[in-house]
Design a protein around this motif. Sequence first.
Motif, short mmCIF file in Angstrom:
data_model
loop_
_atom_site.label_atom_id
_atom_site.label_comp_id
_atom_site.label_asym_id
_atom_site.label_seq_id
_atom_site.Cartn_x
_atom_site.Cartn_y
_atom_site.Cartn_z
N THR A 199 0.78 -1.24 0.00
CA THR A 199 0.00 0.00 0.00
C THR A 199 0.81 1.29 0.00
O THR A 199 0.27 2.35 -0.25
N PHE A 220 -5.17 -7.52 3.31
CA PHE A 220 -6.37 -6.80 2.88
C PHE A 220 -6.78 -7.35 1.51
O PHE A 220 -6.00 -7.30 0.57
N GLU A 221 -8.00 -7.87 1.42
CA GLU A 221 -8.46 -8.41 0.14
C GLU A 221 -8.60 -7.32 -0.92
O GLU A 221 -8.64 -7.61 -2.12
N THR A 222 -8.65 -6.07 -0.49
CA THR A 222 -8.79 -4.96 -1.44
C THR A 222 -7.53 -4.77 -2.28
O THR A 222 -7.56 -4.05 -3.28
N GLU A 223 -6.43 -5.41 -1.88
CA GLU A 223 -5.16 -5.22 -2.58
C GLU A 223 -4.85 -6.32 -3.59
O GLU A 223 -3.74 -6.40 -4.11
N LYS A 224 -5.81 -7.19 -3.88
CA LYS A 224 -5.57 -8.33 -4.76
C LYS A 224 -5.04 -7.92 -6.13
O LYS A 224 -4.23 -8.62 -6.74
#
Length: 360
Positions: A199, A220-224
Amino acid sequence: MNLQNLKQNIKSISGLVKPRAKILAVVKANAYGHMALPCAKAALAAGASALGVSSIEEGITLRRGGIKAPILILGSIFPFVNLSLAVKNNLTPTISSLQGLAELARIGARLGKRLPFHLKVDTGMGRVGLTPSSAISAIEKAAARKEVSLEGIYTHFSSSLDREFTDLQLEKFLAVTNFAKKLKLKFTAHAANSGALLTNKKTHLDMVRPGLAVYGLLPFETEKQKINLSPVLSWKTRVVFMKRVPAKTPISYDRTFVTGRSSLIATLPVGYADGYLRSLSNKAEALINGRRCPVVGRVTMDMIMVDVTKAGGVSIGAEAVLLGAQGSDNISVEEMARWANTINYEIACGISARVPRVIV
């Protein structure tokens, strides 16, 4: 344990970090439940330059397994006399206090050696480490001593998704490293864990410390979309018992599940003593014959029951996938963590030693 996936994960991490940043692969807690020694060897073969462990004991295990690469003990060593054991096994200690630094210097004087260490700075985690002001004092003392060598300075971010607080931690940390640079000291500065390396590129510095990401998991799954990672771990077992029961049959302790129809119930030899959390009771699923089969009743110490009525043709000995893929479906560590109301770290680390690990 798919070690080819682990090697590819290291290469993916390498492609993401700054060109000059080295990789310290964190293999503490039995490589987050994956098996430390083979994971350590795979990570080094794929390009990691160092390893991180939690304790002297974990480091000694790797040394006895033939690991020659640098090993940093991330935990706070106490009592301080144990620093001599770290030195004996060529393990680099973390120094988190002025008292620890003084003891390491005494050991160095006794051995007639200059002993390397990494200095831990607490910039906002509130766990272990010197405050920035105390860290500066420690750096001054280390620079004046011939018995110790400041090899690294590091900190740990408490919430990598919180950019504002992470930047504040980084600012405090860089004030310390800049002071050390003014003294013409040569050292490795490192701060980025898996979350920060994904990030915030400003945190990469001289070295990054991925843990969870090494094993194909994300904080964090948002960073896949930022990195291509593949899970290293699958968890499989087999059906050991089956029975057909009528409607209104209670299953497992405390009768928390009662069948609503005639049902085919399979028993799997895994329970909370294996790390299959009790909080998964009546929530989790297993893949059998490519179908999702619900866990019914309480998870017991050594066994769980699953309803395979709709799975079709299930027999004793059938493969049951608790984590991983079967057919076109997949149960991820993250999905299991949601069922258990916890984090993927706890799921992976919690798989107990009595569960056999098989390398593929």
